[in-house]
Design a protein around this motif. Structure first.
Motif, mmCIF file in Angstrom:
data_model
loop_
_atom_site.group_PDB
_atom_site.id
_atom_site.type_symbol
_atom_site.label_atom_id
_atom_site.label_comp_id
_atom_site.label_asym_id
_atom_site.label_seq_id
_atom_site.Cartn_x
_atom_site.Cartn_y
_atom_site.Cartn_z
ATOM 1 N N SER A 216 0.399 6.399 46.473
ATOM 2 C CA SER A 216 -0.147 6.410 47.837
ATOM 3 C C SER A 216 0.769 5.683 48.821
ATOM 4 O O SER A 216 0.644 5.845 50.024
ATOM 5 C CB SER A 216 -1.548 5.793 47.861
ATOM 6 O OG SER A 216 -1.466 4.391 47.730
ATOM 7 N N THR A 217 1.694 4.876 48.301
ATOM 8 C CA THR A 217 2.627 4.157 49.174
ATOM 9 C C THR A 217 4.040 4.662 48.929
ATOM 10 O O THR A 217 5.007 3.931 49.095
ATOM 11 C CB THR A 217 2.583 2.641 48.883
ATOM 12 O OG1 THR A 217 2.942 2.434 47.514
ATOM 13 C CG2 THR A 217 1.209 2.077 49.136
ATOM 14 N N GLN A 218 4.145 5.896 48.539
ATOM 15 C CA GLN A 218 5.408 6.474 48.064
ATOM 16 C C GLN A 218 6.573 6.231 49.038
ATOM 17 O O GLN A 218 6.447 6.400 50.234
ATOM 18 C CB GLN A 218 5.227 7.970 47.865
ATOM 19 C CG GLN A 218 6.355 8.595 47.057
ATOM 20 C CD GLN A 218 5.975 9.978 46.581
ATOM 21 O OE1 GLN A 218 5.375 10.745 47.302
ATOM 22 N NE2 GLN A 218 6.357 10.311 45.358
ATOM 23 N N ASP B 197 0.663 -1.518 52.085
ATOM 24 C CA ASP B 197 -0.710 -1.420 51.589
ATOM 25 C C ASP B 197 -1.039 -2.627 50.720
ATOM 26 O O ASP B 197 -0.150 -3.306 50.208
ATOM 27 C CB ASP B 197 -0.901 -0.125 50.779
ATOM 28 C CG ASP B 197 -2.361 0.321 50.737
ATOM 29 O OD1 ASP B 197 -3.217 -0.332 51.381
ATOM 30 O OD2 ASP B 197 -2.664 1.314 50.054
ATOM 31 N N GLY C 161 -1.555 4.897 40.919
ATOM 32 C CA GLY C 161 -2.201 5.465 42.103
ATOM 33 C C GLY C 161 -1.738 4.762 43.374
ATOM 34 O O GLY C 161 -1.449 5.409 44.390
#
Lengths: 147, 81, 147, 81
Positions: free
Chosen positions: A22-24, A75, A18
């Motif tokens: 979210s930090t792709q 992040d 996850g």
């Protein structure tokens, strides 16, 4: 930034995936997962983790915010459990995402060093024969000096 | 003010939290006042180098003033992670 | 120790959980996951990774074996893909497990530093306008000096 | 012996692998021999500081002897990870 303090178990693999999604496109993701170790005698029944509700969250927030100031991070994730855990259970996890691996590695180590000695958690080891509060280690306090 | 105890400090003193009315000016003054009050406090506070204190949920020191503080917490060095 | 070189995608979360279970009770697990970053211009179409079959596996084995000599590790995992990848795809992952966090962190950084400059992989960035081989960085070669 | 080329070395020379019969004593001798043979080799080997060599799948150096070697590979600095 996401800070989670909970008694429920969590799934480190799902958290890693996850976090990565979210930090792709970030490049580098580092995780640290802490697992309850059995005692040398092999008879740890329960590891009980006490914490200071309110202060725990604000201390973890401060530590993560400081990491984001010091390193270039996309992040930060910190998860820490409290309550009654058993050998093999996950205690906590940190994850950091950055463009370059050096930032992610250093920030994860910084988070761990500060979390160990500055977040209000206390561990108690319970065996059939009794219980002991885990003593803090001088090396953990000393580890803060490098930052 | 509210005074909180954690880990073995809580166990020695025998309660997690209490309300204390005090004129103590510093944390150290409060520690002396409590230690003089009952043996269980004296036992918990015997070695201050083995203790940490937080004022309103921020780590602080034993010579810090208590003016305006609403919550004091005593506990051993942290062992998280 | 497990070394995997493959073109197929892998699931970092499943790998982390599998690795943690197989080293249960170890205490500390560190992972690094490398993800394909898009270009600053946002137009990376494909990241093509070429490697040297045979030498790749033996180089990764040597690096992992050296890490196990230098640090007290319970286990080491290295996964590296080759072939055509897209932005956001996982390129590679290392995982280390040890009793104490310092060993796991240092060994993971060591593995990454050596893997970057000593394992025979080459990256090519392909955009609509053409393709470029990624140049090695001096800082990556310099990173080896600290070990 | 088998000679392998990777990445832009492979592209400049135009093939991934070839069998070469040579009396070259060192890697550097082999490089000179190939460079003299055709322009595409000379182009690929123009700057040896930008190249790496592996002998039987072990990183080596350009002054290493070729005696007993079965596989030579030329490639740019690695960029994995």
């Amino acid at each position: 930034m996401r800070i989670v303090v909970q008694d429920a178990p969590f799934d480190p693999g799902a958290e890693l995936n996850g976090f990565t999604v979210s930090t792709q496109g970030t490049g580098a993701v580092v995780t640290f997962t802490g697992v309850v170790r059995d005692l040398a005698t092999g008879d740890l029944d329960v590891m009980e983790i006490e914490h200071y509700p309110g202060m725990t969250e604000s201390a973890l927030n401060s530590i993560a915010t400081e990491a984001q100031k010091r390193w270039s991070l996309v992040d930060v994730l910190v998860i820490h459990r409290y309550g009654r855990l058993r050998p093999g259970d996950q205690i906590m996890m940190v994850a950091t995402a950055s463009r370059h691996r050096k930032d992610a590695f250093e920030a994860a180590e910084f988070l761990m060093d500060y979390l160990k000695s500055r977040a209000p958690f206390w561990k108690k080891e319970i065996t059939r024969d009794g219980s002991d509060w885990v003593a803090s280690k001088e090396e953990d306090e000393a580890a803060l000096n490098r930052w | 003010m509210n005074v909180l105890y954690f880990a073995w400090v809580r166990e020695r003193i025998g309660l997690p939290k209490e309300r204390i009315d005090t004129d103590a000016e510093t944390v150290a003054d409060l520690v002396h006042e409590l230690s003089a009050r009952e043996e269980r406090y004296a036992a918990a506070f015997a070695d201050l180098t083995a203790l940490r204190v937080a004022l309103d949920q921020e780590l602080s020191s034993f010579d810090a003033p208590l003016a305006g503080v609403r919550e004091v917490a005593f506990f051993p060095p942290m062992t998280g992670g």
